[in-house]
Design a protein around this motif. Structure first.
Motif, PDB file in Angstrom:
ATOM      1  N   ASP A 269       7.257  -8.453   6.218  1.00 35.70           N
ATOM      2  CA  ASP A 269       6.148  -8.667   6.467  1.00 35.70           C
ATOM      3  C   ASP A 269       5.859  -9.930   7.123  1.00 35.70           C
ATOM      4  O   ASP A 269       4.961 -10.262   8.083  1.00 35.70           O
ATOM      5  CB  ASP A 269       5.229  -8.829   5.110  1.00 35.70           C
ATOM      6  N   ASP A 270       6.653 -11.021   6.637  1.00 40.39           N
ATOM      7  CA  ASP A 270       6.371 -12.463   7.127  1.00 40.39           C
ATOM      8  C   ASP A 270       7.059 -12.590   8.705  1.00 40.39           C
ATOM      9  O   ASP A 270       6.303 -13.259   9.392  1.00 40.39           O
ATOM     10  CB  ASP A 270       7.396 -13.285   6.306  1.00 40.39           C
ATOM     11  N   LEU A 271       8.017 -11.727   8.967  1.00 41.73           N
ATOM     12  CA  LEU A 271       8.495 -11.636  10.435  1.00 41.73           C
ATOM     13  C   LEU A 271       7.410 -11.054  11.367  1.00 41.73           C
ATOM     14  O   LEU A 271       7.295 -11.696  12.316  1.00 41.73           O
ATOM     15  CB  LEU A 271       9.817 -10.935  10.318  1.00 41.73           C
ATOM     16  N   ALA A 272       6.766  -9.916  10.667  1.00 42.44           N
ATOM     17  CA  ALA A 272       5.915  -9.335  11.756  1.00 42.44           C
ATOM     18  C   ALA A 272       4.491 -10.228  11.949  1.00 42.44           C
ATOM     19  O   ALA A 272       4.233 -10.304  13.029  1.00 42.44           O
ATOM     20  CB  ALA A 272       5.548  -7.848  10.880  1.00 42.44           C
ATOM     21  N   GLU A 273       4.300 -10.681  10.949  1.00 42.23           N
ATOM     22  CA  GLU A 273       2.957 -11.684  11.196  1.00 42.23           C
ATOM     23  C   GLU A 273       3.510 -12.755  11.814  1.00 42.23           C
ATOM     24  O   GLU A 273       2.539 -13.305  12.900  1.00 42.23           O
ATOM     25  CB  GLU A 273       2.722 -12.412   9.534  1.00 42.23           C
TER      26      GLU A 273
ATOM     27  N   GLN B  63      -0.616  -4.353  21.937  1.00 40.50           N
ATOM     28  CA  GLN B  63      -1.155  -5.350  22.752  1.00 40.50           C
ATOM     29  C   GLN B  63      -2.563  -5.852  22.192  1.00 40.50           C
ATOM     30  O   GLN B  63      -3.210  -6.593  22.760  1.00 40.50           O
ATOM     31  CB  GLN B  63      -1.743  -4.363  23.890  1.00 40.50           C
ATOM     32  N   MET B  64      -2.574  -5.720  20.807  1.00 43.55           N
ATOM     33  CA  MET B  64      -3.705  -6.275  20.138  1.00 43.55           C
ATOM     34  C   MET B  64      -3.298  -6.728  18.771  1.00 43.55           C
ATOM     35  O   MET B  64      -2.074  -6.647  18.575  1.00 43.55           O
ATOM     36  CB  MET B  64      -5.037  -5.292  19.847  1.00 43.55           C
ATOM     37  N   LYS B  65      -4.017  -7.771  18.177  1.00 43.04           N
ATOM     38  CA  LYS B  65      -3.549  -8.162  16.799  1.00 43.04           C
ATOM     39  C   LYS B  65      -4.295  -7.844  15.549  1.00 43.04           C
ATOM     40  O   LYS B  65      -4.368  -8.599  14.764  1.00 43.04           O
ATOM     41  CB  LYS B  65      -3.531  -9.761  17.092  1.00 43.04           C
ATOM     42  N   ARG B  66      -4.705  -6.451  15.487  1.00 39.38           N
ATOM     43  CA  ARG B  66      -5.458  -6.232  14.213  1.00 39.38           C
ATOM     44  C   ARG B  66      -4.543  -5.828  13.290  1.00 39.38           C
ATOM     45  O   ARG B  66      -3.186  -5.634  13.452  1.00 39.38           O
ATOM     46  CB  ARG B  66      -6.377  -4.953  14.599  1.00 39.38           C
TER      47      ARG B  66
ATOM     48  N   VAL C 103      -0.392  -5.366  13.383  1.00 35.57           N
ATOM     49  CA  VAL C 103       0.815  -5.956  12.597  1.00 35.57           C
ATOM     50  C   VAL C 103       1.528  -4.812  11.749  1.00 35.57           C
ATOM     51  O   VAL C 103       2.762  -4.885  11.883  1.00 35.57           O
ATOM     52  CB  VAL C 103       0.213  -7.079  11.726  1.00 35.57           C
ATOM     53  N   ALA C 104       0.906  -3.946  11.278  1.00 33.47           N
ATOM     54  CA  ALA C 104       1.552  -2.905  10.588  1.00 33.47           C
ATOM     55  C   ALA C 104       2.481  -2.160  11.398  1.00 33.47           C
ATOM     56  O   ALA C 104       3.690  -1.848  10.905  1.00 33.47           O
ATOM     57  CB  ALA C 104       0.714  -2.002   9.855  1.00 33.47           C
ATOM     58  N   PHE C 105       1.858  -1.734  12.866  1.00 34.86           N
ATOM     59  CA  PHE C 105       2.871  -1.077  13.462  1.00 34.86           C
ATOM     60  C   PHE C 105       4.033  -1.826  13.962  1.00 34.86           C
ATOM     61  O   PHE C 105       5.084  -1.398  14.001  1.00 34.86           O
ATOM     62  CB  PHE C 105       1.974  -0.562  14.919  1.00 34.86           C
ATOM     63  N   TRP C 106       4.010  -2.999  14.291  1.00 35.18           N
ATOM     64  CA  TRP C 106       4.812  -4.008  14.605  1.00 35.18           C
ATOM     65  C   TRP C 106       5.956  -4.014  13.541  1.00 35.18           C
ATOM     66  O   TRP C 106       7.153  -4.056  14.015  1.00 35.18           O
ATOM     67  CB  TRP C 106       4.228  -5.278  15.134  1.00 35.18           C
ATOM     68  N   ARG C 107       5.430  -4.209  12.438  1.00 34.72           N
ATOM     69  CA  ARG C 107       6.295  -4.193  11.409  1.00 34.72           C
ATOM     70  C   ARG C 107       7.114  -2.954  11.224  1.00 34.72           C
ATOM     71  O   ARG C 107       8.393  -2.992  10.914  1.00 34.72           O
ATOM     72  CB  ARG C 107       5.694  -4.392  10.149  1.00 34.72           C
ATOM     73  N   SER C 108       6.595  -1.985  11.652  1.00 35.28           N
ATOM     74  CA  SER C 108       7.568  -0.432  11.673  1.00 35.28           C
ATOM     75  C   SER C 108       8.510  -0.683  12.783  1.00 35.28           C
ATOM     76  O   SER C 108       9.591  -0.031  12.793  1.00 35.28           O
ATOM     77  CB  SER C 108       6.765   0.628  11.735  1.00 35.28           C
TER      78      SER C 108
END
Ligand code: BJ8
Length: 427
Positions: free
Chosen positions: A335-339, A171-174, A178-183
């Motif tokens: 990495d690029d997709l997560a970002e 729910q945040m973008k720190r 981003v690392a969590f979303w990548r996982s």
């Protein structure tokens, strides 16, 4: 394109649709489409493609999905912009956005969900309970996401009726988010590979990133043409293009949208528009407008305005940002997709200041006379953002009209009166 009508009833019956209800839905949507779209003056010829797609929305496209599945392919249904289509395609699947833009089977929905749930969630549930959506029934897997509370909990109910996988969205973008979303993307790949039986390779992902970027680039061209005064395309038609982008065949859609953009660029250069030069130019921001929700655009354009942009998930949030294409390894691509995906501005995030920046930038680029902030009733996240959005945009010198509505036609008269007064005021 053949002129001979095809009877798809057997295909719909095989999918388990409620045929009388489905016929009624198609008749209602067909009637709405004719009255809303075909009555527009001076439309670009390229809209013929989208007219055709809409005339076959539950026909030919469903047949394509059906044939794909019969040849071993898998269809994945999604509800939110955060679910990366690139990964689905790289795993050999086809992605379809599931529509949720009309009131349907609310009597059944309200036995499961509270009455004060937003129209988008009720519609998503109504299409399932009412057995009228062939896209849903073609989906081998539905993908939910932890965005707003309403969706998150409704997915639990939907998951009792159909194969559903939920992605956890921060729910945040720190950086740690981003690392969590990548996982989460890595886990999603594993799920897709299990579904399709195909490995997501760097080569396949690179190709799908390029393919989906090409689709977004074509939509960027279509929408850039709307900066012209007069706008060479109506807001209704431009909205439809993005709505269709969620479920049409990707390369074909890209080709047809580039052809439409060629035409729009020529029209803009020649000063050909859909509304008179100087007609009030409106940017709409807010909750997404899923097919067949055309209510607000129709109201604005019938009142003499022209919608020149949508800062929403069925608008700029879908096509503006691209995934970097330079990566060569799977790790770099992830990495690029997560970002890229976590850079989407949704009110489910805190803070969500990027949305306001985008509205102000788009208001300038598209030379708008006014902004309409659109929130579905009972959508807490967008309703709460509405006051802040209005203040910042007004402080930047652009008038704002705040609208809260749903999918019913009951408030059309009242909304038309407010929109007419707003258009009068901004000019
Ligand atoms: S990225 S906007 S598509 S979550 S209107 S269901 S927020 S209560 S739709 Fe959305 Fe993804 Fe965000 Fe876009 Fe909830 Fe609000 Fe209903 Fe909503």
């Amino acid at each position: 394109m053949s002129d001979t009508p095809v009877d798809y009833h057997q295909m719909w019956a095989d999918l388990g649709l409620d045929l009388p209800m489905h016929d009624a839905l198609l008749e209602a949507v067909g009637g709405m489409y004719g009255a809303t779209f075909m009555s527009q003056a001076n439309r670009p010829e390229g809209m013929g493609y989208l007219d055709f797609v809409m005339s076959e929305v539950h026909g030919l496209r469903i047949k394509e999905l059906d044939d794909f599945r019969k040849s071993g392919g898998k269809v994945v249904g999604t509800y939110c912009l955060y679910v990366p289509e690139e990964l689905i395609r790289a795993a050999g699947g086809w992605s379809v956005g599931i529509c949720a833009g009309a009131e349907w089977a609310y009597d059944q929905v309200e036995q499961i969900l509270p009455r004060n749930t937003c129209a988008l969630i009720k519609s998503m549930m109504g299409f399932k309970l009412g057995k009228v959506c062939p896209y849903l029934e073609e989906a081998d897997l539905l993908v939910g996401e932890t965005t707003c509370d309403g969706k998150k909990k409704a997915y639990e109910e939907l998951g009792k009726m159909q194969n559903l996988y939920t992605m956890e969205l921060p729910q945040m973008k720190r950086p740690k988010d981003v690392a969590f979303w990548r996982s989460e993307l890595v886990d999603f790949i594993a799920k897709l590979e299990e579904l399709t039986g195909k490995k997501v390779t760097a080569e396949a992902l690179k190709a799908s990133i390029k393919e989906v970027n090409d689709k977004r680039r074509a939509l960027q061209r279509v929408n850039a043409a709307r900066a012209a005064d007069p706008s060479p395309i109506s807001g209704l038609d431009a909205l439809l293009a993005v709505q269709v982008a969620f479920y049409d065949d990707v390369p074909r859609f890209t080709q047809m949208m580039n052809a439409l953009a060629d035409e729009l660029e020529k029209r803009a250069a020649a000063g050909i528009g859909v509304a008179p030069k100087g007609a009030p130019r409106i940017l709409i921001t807010g909750t997404p407008m899923a097919l067949p929700n055309w209510k607000l655009h129709e109201i604005v354009e019938k009142a003499g305005g022209v919608v020149v942009g949508e800062e929403m998930c069925t608008g700029s949030r879908y096509y503006e940002k691209l995934v970097d294409e330079d990566a060569s390894t799977l790790d770099e691509m992830l990495d690029d997709l997560a970002e890229k995906y976590l850079d989407i501005n949704c009110a489910c995030f805190t803070p969500n200041t990027g949305r306001i920046d985008d509205i102000i930038r788009m208001a300038g680029d598209l030379k708008v006379d006014g902004v309409i902030d659109y929130a579905l009733s009972f959508c807490g996240t967008y309703q709460i953002e509405s006051a802040g959005v209005a203040k910042t945009v007004q402080d930047a010198g652009v008038p704002v009209l705040r609208i809260e509505t749903d999918y019913s036609a009951e408030d059309v008269g009242q909304l038309s009166t407010r929109v007419e007064a707003f258009l009068e005021m901004v000019k």
